[in-house]
Design a protein around this motif. Structure first.
Motif, PDB file in Angstrom:
ATOM      1  N   THR A 191       0.846  -1.194   0.000  1.00 49.32           N
ATOM      2  CA  THR A 191       0.000   0.000   0.000  1.00 49.32           C
ATOM      3  C   THR A 191       0.885   1.249   0.000  1.00 49.32           C
ATOM      4  O   THR A 191       2.068   1.189   0.325  1.00 49.32           O
ATOM      5  CB  THR A 191      -0.913   0.042   1.243  1.00 49.32           C
ATOM      6  N   ALA A 192       0.282   2.360  -0.320  1.00 48.39           N
ATOM      7  CA  ALA A 192       1.007   3.634  -0.279  1.00 48.39           C
ATOM      8  C   ALA A 192       1.503   3.919   1.138  1.00 48.39           C
ATOM      9  O   ALA A 192       2.607   4.452   1.320  1.00 48.39           O
ATOM     10  CB  ALA A 192       0.109   4.768  -0.776  1.00 48.39           C
ATOM     11  N   ALA A 193       0.714   3.555   2.157  1.00 49.73           N
ATOM     12  CA  ALA A 193       1.116   3.780   3.549  1.00 49.73           C
ATOM     13  C   ALA A 193       2.377   2.982   3.884  1.00 49.73           C
ATOM     14  O   ALA A 193       3.282   3.491   4.550  1.00 49.73           O
ATOM     15  CB  ALA A 193      -0.016   3.404   4.498  1.00 49.73           C
ATOM     16  N   TYR A 194       2.464   1.751   3.423  1.00 52.98           N
ATOM     17  CA  TYR A 194       3.647   0.926   3.664  1.00 52.98           C
ATOM     18  C   TYR A 194       4.876   1.556   2.998  1.00 52.98           C
ATOM     19  O   TYR A 194       5.937   1.684   3.612  1.00 52.98           O
ATOM     20  CB  TYR A 194       3.420  -0.495   3.138  1.00 52.98           C
ATOM     21  N   ARG A 195       4.725   1.947   1.744  1.00 50.15           N
ATOM     22  CA  ARG A 195       5.850   2.543   1.016  1.00 50.15           C
ATOM     23  C   ARG A 195       6.293   3.858   1.661  1.00 50.15           C
ATOM     24  O   ARG A 195       7.495   4.129   1.768  1.00 50.15           O
ATOM     25  CB  ARG A 195       5.478   2.754  -0.454  1.00 50.15           C
ATOM     26  N   ALA A 196       5.350   4.675   2.109  1.00 50.22           N
ATOM     27  CA  ALA A 196       5.696   5.950   2.759  1.00 50.22           C
ATOM     28  C   ALA A 196       6.461   5.702   4.057  1.00 50.22           C
ATOM     29  O   ALA A 196       7.442   6.389   4.352  1.00 50.22           O
ATOM     30  CB  ALA A 196       4.440   6.774   3.018  1.00 50.22           C
ATOM     31  N   LYS A 197       6.017   4.739   4.850  1.00 48.85           N
ATOM     32  CA  LYS A 197       6.701   4.419   6.106  1.00 48.85           C
ATOM     33  C   LYS A 197       8.116   3.917   5.825  1.00 48.85           C
ATOM     34  O   LYS A 197       9.071   4.300   6.499  1.00 48.85           O
ATOM     35  CB  LYS A 197       5.892   3.375   6.886  1.00 48.85           C
ATOM     36  N   ARG A 198       8.260   3.083   4.820  1.00 48.55           N
ATOM     37  CA  ARG A 198       9.587   2.570   4.452  1.00 48.55           C
ATOM     38  C   ARG A 198      10.508   3.730   4.062  1.00 48.55           C
ATOM     39  O   ARG A 198      11.668   3.779   4.484  1.00 48.55           O
ATOM     40  CB  ARG A 198       9.479   1.570   3.308  1.00 48.55           C
ATOM     41  N   GLU A 199      10.017   4.666   3.283  1.00 50.42           N
ATOM     42  CA  GLU A 199      10.823   5.824   2.878  1.00 50.42           C
ATOM     43  C   GLU A 199      11.236   6.667   4.084  1.00 50.42           C
ATOM     44  O   GLU A 199      12.344   7.198   4.123  1.00 50.42           O
ATOM     45  CB  GLU A 199      10.092   6.676   1.846  1.00 50.42           C
ATOM     46  N   ARG A 200      10.345   6.796   5.071  1.00 45.81           N
ATOM     47  CA  ARG A 200      10.702   7.538   6.296  1.00 45.81           C
ATOM     48  C   ARG A 200      11.749   6.797   7.111  1.00 45.81           C
ATOM     49  O   ARG A 200      12.565   7.417   7.795  1.00 45.81           O
ATOM     50  CB  ARG A 200       9.455   7.793   7.153  1.00 45.81           C
ATOM     51  N   ASP A 201      11.738   5.471   7.073  1.00 43.07           N
ATOM     52  CA  ASP A 201      12.688   4.672   7.848  1.00 43.07           C
ATOM     53  C   ASP A 201      14.090   4.648   7.250  1.00 43.07           C
ATOM     54  O   ASP A 201      15.076   4.526   7.982  1.00 43.07           O
ATOM     55  CB  ASP A 201      12.198   3.222   7.968  1.00 43.07           C
ATOM     56  N   LEU A 202      14.210   4.751   5.937  1.00 43.13           N
ATOM     57  CA  LEU A 202      15.514   4.599   5.283  1.00 43.13           C
ATOM     58  C   LEU A 202      16.576   5.589   5.781  1.00 43.13           C
ATOM     59  O   LEU A 202      17.712   5.178   6.037  1.00 43.13           O
ATOM     60  CB  LEU A 202      15.360   4.661   3.768  1.00 43.13           C
ATOM     61  N   PRO A 203      16.274   6.880   5.958  1.00 35.04           N
ATOM     62  CA  PRO A 203      17.304   7.791   6.480  1.00 35.04           C
ATOM     63  C   PRO A 203      17.736   7.450   7.916  1.00 35.04           C
ATOM     64  O   PRO A 203      18.906   7.618   8.267  1.00 35.04           O
ATOM     65  CB  PRO A 203      16.640   9.170   6.427  1.00 35.04           C
ATOM     66  N   VAL A 204      16.824   6.960   8.722  1.00 34.69           N
ATOM     67  CA  VAL A 204      17.153   6.564  10.102  1.00 34.69           C
ATOM     68  C   VAL A 204      18.121   5.388  10.074  1.00 34.69           C
ATOM     69  O   VAL A 204      19.126   5.365  10.791  1.00 34.69           O
ATOM     70  CB  VAL A 204      15.867   6.201  10.893  1.00 34.69           C
ATOM     71  N   VAL A 205      17.832   4.410   9.223  1.00 38.73           N
ATOM     72  CA  VAL A 205      18.716   3.253   9.093  1.00 38.73           C
ATOM     73  C   VAL A 205      20.081   3.694   8.568  1.00 38.73           C
ATOM     74  O   VAL A 205      21.115   3.262   9.073  1.00 38.73           O
ATOM     75  CB  VAL A 205      18.083   2.186   8.171  1.00 38.73           C
ATOM     76  N   ALA A 206      20.086   4.579   7.583  1.00 35.01           N
ATOM     77  CA  ALA A 206      21.357   5.050   7.011  1.00 35.01           C
ATOM     78  C   ALA A 206      22.218   5.744   8.070  1.00 35.01           C
ATOM     79  O   ALA A 206      23.435   5.516   8.127  1.00 35.01           O
ATOM     80  CB  ALA A 206      21.086   5.986   5.838  1.00 35.01           C
ATOM     81  N   ARG A 207      21.605   6.573   8.918  1.00 37.90           N
ATOM     82  CA  ARG A 207      22.367   7.249   9.977  1.00 37.90           C
ATOM     83  C   ARG A 207      22.938   6.240  10.974  1.00 37.90           C
ATOM     84  O   ARG A 207      24.098   6.337  11.383  1.00 37.90           O
ATOM     85  CB  ARG A 207      21.490   8.274  10.705  1.00 37.90           C
ATOM     86  N   SER A 208      22.138   5.284  11.379  1.00 36.34           N
ATOM     87  CA  SER A 208      22.609   4.272  12.335  1.00 36.34           C
ATOM     88  C   SER A 208      23.697   3.404  11.720  1.00 36.34           C
ATOM     89  O   SER A 208      24.685   3.070  12.380  1.00 36.34           O
ATOM     90  CB  SER A 208      21.450   3.401  12.802  1.00 36.34           C
ATOM     91  N   LYS A 209      23.515   3.047  10.466  1.00 38.69           N
ATOM     92  CA  LYS A 209      24.506   2.237   9.767  1.00 38.69           C
ATOM     93  C   LYS A 209      25.829   2.998   9.662  1.00 38.69           C
ATOM     94  O   LYS A 209      26.895   2.420   9.879  1.00 38.69           O
ATOM     95  CB  LYS A 209      23.957   1.871   8.392  1.00 38.69           C
ATOM     96  N   ALA A 210      25.768   4.290   9.373  1.00 38.96           N
ATOM     97  CA  ALA A 210      26.980   5.115   9.293  1.00 38.96           C
ATOM     98  C   ALA A 210      27.672   5.196  10.656  1.00 38.96           C
ATOM     99  O   ALA A 210      28.906   5.119  10.739  1.00 38.96           O
ATOM    100  CB  ALA A 210      26.640   6.515   8.786  1.00 38.96           C
ATOM    101  N   GLY A 211      26.890   5.319  11.724  1.00 41.30           N
ATOM    102  CA  GLY A 211      27.468   5.350  13.071  1.00 41.30           C
ATOM    103  C   GLY A 211      28.142   4.036  13.420  1.00 41.30           C
ATOM    104  O   GLY A 211      29.224   4.008  14.014  1.00 41.30           O
ATOM    105  N   PHE A 212      27.524   2.926  13.059  1.00 41.75           N
ATOM    106  CA  PHE A 212      28.073   1.596  13.294  1.00 41.75           C
ATOM    107  C   PHE A 212      29.377   1.437  12.514  1.00 41.75           C
ATOM    108  O   PHE A 212      30.385   0.964  13.040  1.00 41.75           O
ATOM    109  CB  PHE A 212      27.022   0.567  12.886  1.00 41.75           C
ATOM    110  N   LYS A 213      29.360   1.869  11.263  1.00 41.34           N
ATOM    111  CA  LYS A 213      30.556   1.740  10.425  1.00 41.34           C
ATOM    112  C   LYS A 213      31.682   2.651  10.926  1.00 41.34           C
ATOM    113  O   LYS A 213      32.862   2.287  10.844  1.00 41.34           O
ATOM    114  CB  LYS A 213      30.235   2.033   8.973  1.00 41.34           C
ATOM    115  N   SER A 214      31.333   3.813  11.485  1.00 37.73           N
ATOM    116  CA  SER A 214      32.367   4.717  12.010  1.00 37.73           C
ATOM    117  C   SER A 214      33.102   4.097  13.199  1.00 37.73           C
ATOM    118  O   SER A 214      34.208   4.499  13.527  1.00 37.73           O
ATOM    119  CB  SER A 214      31.758   6.067  12.403  1.00 37.73           C
TER     120      SER A 214
END
Length: 184
Positions: free
Chosen positions: A75-98
């Motif tokens: 659904t559009a709601a699922y896709r919108a939530k996924r898009e909101r989550d991606l930057p959060v995951v990217a920030r955490s992943k960058a912190g883990f990699k640092s």
């Protein structure tokens, strides 16, 4: 040098990450059925869940593959939530990699436990078992996986185009899921 606390923190941060396709065996029990659209196939719903969880888990990989779940399966709601989550995951992943750590691969098995259908809504209760592998700047790739098992519920909405995934959430209130989880 092993860092048990780091591994535990990462497991909490990323929770349910990383996967490999293993299909669910056998038919699922359908507990109620008063559908306004053609009833969903348990194998169809299980395949969508498997792909969605693998796509979600892959977001924490150092080099994530492109998502495989087709837009028409969500659904559009699922896709919108996924898009909101991606930057959060990217920030955490960058912190883990640092700190010198990253995820290299994972395997996930989904086991559907039940399907409940009411009108144009279907709920699938399933268990996810995921093993994930990390690498570190100090030690390189690890051949010892970390893992987790969690009960989840996927909600589908029926439409003229078929059944679409609307959300995935913990089956128990207050249950932990990775921050990359997509829920309504």
């Amino acid at each position: 040098m092993k860092h048990p606390r780091t591994g535990a923190a990462v497991a909490v941060i990323f929770g349910l990450a990383l996967s490999g396709c293993q299909p669910t065996a056998g038919p699922l029990p359908v507990e109620s059925s008063t559908t306004a659209v053609p009833g969903p196939s348990s194998s169809e719903l299980s395949a969508i869940i498997q792909t969605a969880v693998e796509d979600r888990n892959a977001t924490v990989l150092d080099n994530p593959p492109a998502p495989r779940l087709a837009e028409g399966q969500t659904t559009a709601a699922y896709r919108a939530k996924r898009e909101r989550d991606l930057p959060v995951v990217a920030r955490s992943k960058a912190g883990f990699k640092s700190k010198g750590f990253w995820y290299t691969h994972f395997s996930t098995k989904i086991t559907a436990e039940s399907v409940e259908v009411s009108g144009s809504t279907a709920s699938v209760h399933f268990k996810e078992l995921t093993e994930e592998h990390q690498a570190s700047a100090a030690n390189g790739p690890s051949n010892v996986p970390t893992g987790y098992s969690v009960s989840e519920t996927a909600i589908f909405r029926g439409s003229a185009d078929g059944w679409q995934l609307d959300s995935i959430a913990p089956s128990t209130p207050g249950g932990l899921l990775p921050m990359s989880i997509v829920k309504g």
